[in-house]
Each structure stands twice: as structure tokens, then as C-alpha cells.
Design a protein around this motif. Structure first.
Motif, PDB file in Angstrom:
ATOM      1  N   TYR A  97      -1.663  -1.297  -5.153  1.00 31.30           N
ATOM      2  CA  TYR A  97      -2.910  -1.735  -4.526  1.00 31.30           C
ATOM      3  C   TYR A  97      -3.382  -3.121  -4.959  1.00 31.30           C
ATOM      4  O   TYR A  97      -3.815  -3.914  -4.114  1.00 31.30           O
ATOM      5  N   PRO A  98      -3.342  -3.456  -6.246  1.00 31.08           N
ATOM      6  CA  PRO A  98      -3.793  -4.804  -6.631  1.00 31.08           C
ATOM      7  C   PRO A  98      -2.986  -5.902  -5.942  1.00 31.08           C
ATOM      8  O   PRO A  98      -3.552  -6.897  -5.470  1.00 31.08           O
ATOM      9  N   VAL A 151       0.844  -1.201   0.000  1.00 26.46           N
ATOM     10  CA  VAL A 151       0.000   0.000   0.000  1.00 26.46           C
ATOM     11  C   VAL A 151       0.875   1.246   0.000  1.00 26.46           C
ATOM     12  O   VAL A 151       0.584   2.224  -0.698  1.00 26.46           O
ATOM     13  N   VAL A 203      -8.391  -0.901   1.998  1.00 22.15           N
ATOM     14  CA  VAL A 203      -7.455  -0.778   0.881  1.00 22.15           C
ATOM     15  C   VAL A 203      -8.210  -0.617  -0.435  1.00 22.15           C
ATOM     16  O   VAL A 203      -7.801   0.155  -1.311  1.00 22.15           O
ATOM     17  N   THR A 204      -9.331  -1.312  -0.574  1.00 19.90           N
ATOM     18  CA  THR A 204     -10.143  -1.180  -1.785  1.00 19.90           C
ATOM     19  C   THR A 204     -10.640   0.251  -1.951  1.00 19.90           C
ATOM     20  O   THR A 204     -10.574   0.825  -3.047  1.00 19.90           O
ATOM     21  N   GLU A 210      -9.273   2.949  -0.664  1.00 23.73           N
ATOM     22  CA  GLU A 210      -8.120   3.814  -0.942  1.00 23.73           C
ATOM     23  C   GLU A 210      -7.684   3.681  -2.400  1.00 23.73           C
ATOM     24  O   GLU A 210      -7.320   4.667  -3.048  1.00 23.73           O
ATOM     25  N   TYR A 211      -7.744   2.468  -2.910  1.00 24.95           N
ATOM     26  CA  TYR A 211      -7.382   2.218  -4.312  1.00 24.95           C
ATOM     27  C   TYR A 211      -8.333   2.955  -5.257  1.00 24.95           C
ATOM     28  O   TYR A 211      -7.902   3.601  -6.229  1.00 24.95           O
ATOM     29  N   GLU A 212      -9.615   2.879  -4.971  1.00 25.57           N
ATOM     30  CA  GLU A 212     -10.600   3.567  -5.809  1.00 25.57           C
ATOM     31  C   GLU A 212     -10.390   5.078  -5.777  1.00 25.57           C
ATOM     32  O   GLU A 212     -10.465   5.752  -6.807  1.00 25.57           O
ATOM     33  N   ARG A 248       1.914   2.070  -3.273  1.00 21.58           N
ATOM     34  CA  ARG A 248       0.757   2.296  -4.160  1.00 21.58           C
ATOM     35  C   ARG A 248       0.526   1.111  -5.090  1.00 21.58           C
ATOM     36  O   ARG A 248      -0.047   1.275  -6.178  1.00 21.58           O
ATOM     37  N   TRP A 260      -7.589   6.633  -5.110  1.00 17.53           N
ATOM     38  CA  TRP A 260      -6.323   6.916  -5.798  1.00 17.53           C
ATOM     39  C   TRP A 260      -6.524   6.883  -7.313  1.00 17.53           C
ATOM     40  O   TRP A 260      -6.010   7.737  -8.041  1.00 17.53           O
ATOM     41  N   THR A 261      -7.278   5.923  -7.795  1.00 16.14           N
ATOM     42  CA  THR A 261      -7.523   5.796  -9.231  1.00 16.14           C
ATOM     43  C   THR A 261      -8.311   6.997  -9.758  1.00 16.14           C
ATOM     44  O   THR A 261      -7.997   7.547 -10.828  1.00 16.14           O
ATOM     45  N   GLU A 310      -6.183  10.171 -10.234  1.00 15.81           N
ATOM     46  CA  GLU A 310      -5.037  10.113 -11.144  1.00 15.81           C
ATOM     47  C   GLU A 310      -5.080  11.211 -12.210  1.00 15.81           C
ATOM     48  O   GLU A 310      -4.047  11.848 -12.474  1.00 15.81           O
TER      49      GLU A 310
END
Length: 319
Positions: free
Chosen positions: A181-182, A176, A208-209, A211-213, A179, A215-216, A219
Motif C-alpha cells: 500500500y505505501p 495494491v 487505497v488509503t 483499504e490500507y488502514e 498489498r 488492512w493494518t 493484521e
């Protein structure tokens, strides 16, 4: 008649009376040590320390007494005293992997992460299959913001034991920070498959899911900001990334030449590689290692809810 008797602290015994005195002294030391260990087990750390001191007056060369006193001092909150005890133990047994590991745990509790890394490294050189040394080294490197190196060490821990739930969990935390994430979610799913009853892993997956969303979605804005920052200049958008200096180094005056040996069985001192100096993120890191763990279980390092707990101290053998 002269005779030689080998006991802890080997001596030449010149008479039967001297042999009996030695036998009584060993018995007294053993009794004092067992009493001290029972006090430590009951959480009466301060009461145990004088017993260890008394035993050490009778038997100055017994390593178990020194390390036992160090454990009692840690329990009593006397970390500096414990460090002195471990330093004494190292003078008595310079290549003792257990003492090195335990001193590394103490350094980590004191926030001396570089010194902890050195002790974990040396401990793993002596005992290459010591999974806890790699695990704790990963946590210490993460505290320094050296995430790629932290990931390397946690991967080596998993190479030794890929069923360690906490290792997968902490690998996700490092990913994490990078970055990735996957890959972090994959590590969490692996941890969950190993321990489906642990609800905290499911909570972490949701966190984490999310946070990933986030972050995406952000972008495009980050890309636009980078383009605006470097428009009209001859600098690459990666210029800042490759030239920034760790805020940890600026604050603490750390050297860029910090080095750590690869924790591998075929370690070659001449081939040590320099640690990376990635920018540590501001926030999200605990300022302390957390509570003492007297067990050998590895703990978790969760930036959101949990306090970081290293793998606990290892025990030395008794007389």
C-alpha cells in the motif's frame, strides 16, 4: 520493349498496355481503401469490410488492406474474423511489430491473455522502445493473477516513459494487489503530480488509503488466525502460501510452466524466466477488457470504477 516496374506486388511488365492496366488497378485499390477508411472513421464498420474484400481481390499481397479489414472487423464485433485477418497478415510479414502488437490487443479483448502476452513480447523484441507493449503486457499478466510479473512489465514501461500518468496509475493497482500500500500511494501521488486536474486519481488515493488502514487494523486478527491454524503441527505458517495452486490454473488447466521472455533490448531466448504463479484474488477483477480504443493512448485498469482499456491499435502505413 520489355521493362520492369516495381509496385506493391512486384511484377515484370512485358508491355506498355500491361503497365497501364497495372497502374489503373493500383489506383482502384487505393480508392477502395480510402473509401473503406472513411467508413471506418465514420463508424460504418460493416460497410467498410466489403470494400476491403473487393480491394483484396485486386491486390492480394498488400498488408495495409489486410490490417485495415481486421480493424473494421473489430469495430463490427467480428473478433474471430479479425483474428483470421491478423493471422493472414502475420503470414505476409512474420516480423511486423505493429501487426504483432495489434493481434495482441485483439487477443486481450478476447480474453486470451497468454496469447496476448506472447505477441506483446515478440513485438517488444522487435521494437524494444514500444512502451505500449510493456503496458498491455502488464495488464494481461495482472488478469492472470501474476502480479510480480505485471509489476515488472509496468516498471519497464515507465523506464521508457516515466511521464505516462496511466502507467503510474496501473502500477498502483498492481501494488495494491500485492498489498504494497505505501508504494501504491507513492505511485498515485506521482500520477497526480503529472495530472493534478484528474479527480479520479484523488478518489483512488482515498480508496487505497482506506483499504490500507483497514488492512493494518486487521493484521492482529490475521496473525492470530494463522497461529491457531498451524498450532500443534510441524508446518510453517508459510506452508500454505508456497504450496497453494492458482485457482486460475485449477479452473482452466493452465500449465505451471508458462513462460514469458523478458521484454528487454538485450533479450536472450535461452535465458527466459518462468512466470510466477501467485494466487489471484477472488473478486475485484473485471471479466472483460472493456471498450475498444482506436487511439494509441494507454488506458487505465481500475478495479473499482473503471473498465480496463488497453493501449489501442497501431496503424500501418498505406500505399
Amino acid at each position: 520493349m520489355q521493362r520492369v516496374v516495381f509496385t506493391p506486388g512486384t511484377q515484370v511488365l512485358r508491355s506498355k498496355d500491361e503497365g497501364l492496366r497495372r497502374k489503373r488497378r493500383v489506383s482502384e485499390v487505393r480508392d477502395l481503401m480510402y473509401k473503406a477508411e472513411r467508413l471506418v472513421k465514420d463508424g460504418k464498420y460493416k460497410d467498410a469490410i466489403p470494400l476491403y474484400d473487393l480491394a483484396l481481390k485486386r491486390e492480394k499481397t498488400l498488408l495495409t488492406l489486410v490490417t485495415g479489414k481486421a480493424s473494421a472487423q473489430i469495430g463490427a464485433g467480428d473478433l474471430k474474423g479479425a483474428l483470421q485477418s491478423y493471422d493472414r497478415a502475420m503470414e505476409m510479414s512474420k516480423n511486423n511489430a505493429t501487426v504483432l502488437f495489434n493481434r495482441g490487443v485483439l487477443y486481450q479483448r478476447m480474453g486470451e491473455f497468454e496469447l496476448a502476452i506472447k505477441d506483446y513480447t515478440r513485438s517488444a523484441e522487435i521494437l524494444p522502445k514500444n512502451q505500449k507493449a510493456y503496458f498491455n503486457c502488464s495488464l494481461a499478466l495482472k488478469k492472470l493473477g501474476l502480479y510480480e510479473d505485471s509489476l515488472d512489465q509496468i516498471n519497464q514501461a515507465l523506464d521508457i516513459d516515466d511521464s505516462a500518468v496511466d502507467a503510474w496509475y496501473n502500477k498502483a493497482n498492481v501494488l495494491v494487489k500485492l498489498r504494497a500500500y505505501p508504494e501504491a500511494l507513492d505511485a498515485l501521488q506521482k500520477a497526480l503530480s503529472l495530472d493534478p486536474s484528474d479527480g479520479s486519481i484523488s478518489v483512488k488515493i482515498e480508496s487505497v488509503t482506506a483499504e490500507y488502514e483497514k488492512w493494518t487494523k486487521s493484521e492482529p486478527d490475521r496473525r492470530k488466525a494463522r497461529a491457531e491454524k498451524y498450532s500443534g503441527t510441524n508446518k510453517s505458517q508459510l506452508h500454505g502460501y508456497f504450496n497453494r495452486k492458482s485457482s486460475l490454473q485449477r479452473a482452466a488447466g493452465l500449465s505451471n510452466s508458462i513462460r514469458v521472455f523478458k521484454l528487454t533490448p538485450d533479450h536472450n531466448p535461452g535465458g527466459a524466466s518462468a512466470l510466477s504463479t501467485r494466487q489471484p484474488e477472488q473478486g475485484g477483477e473485471d471479466n472483460n477488457i472493456g471498450k475498444k480504443s482506436s487511439s494509441a493512448e494507454a488506458g487505465r485498469d481500475d478495479d473499482n470504477n473503471r473498465k480496463e482499456t488497453t493501449a489501442g491499435e497501431e496503424k500501418s502505413s498505406a500505399i
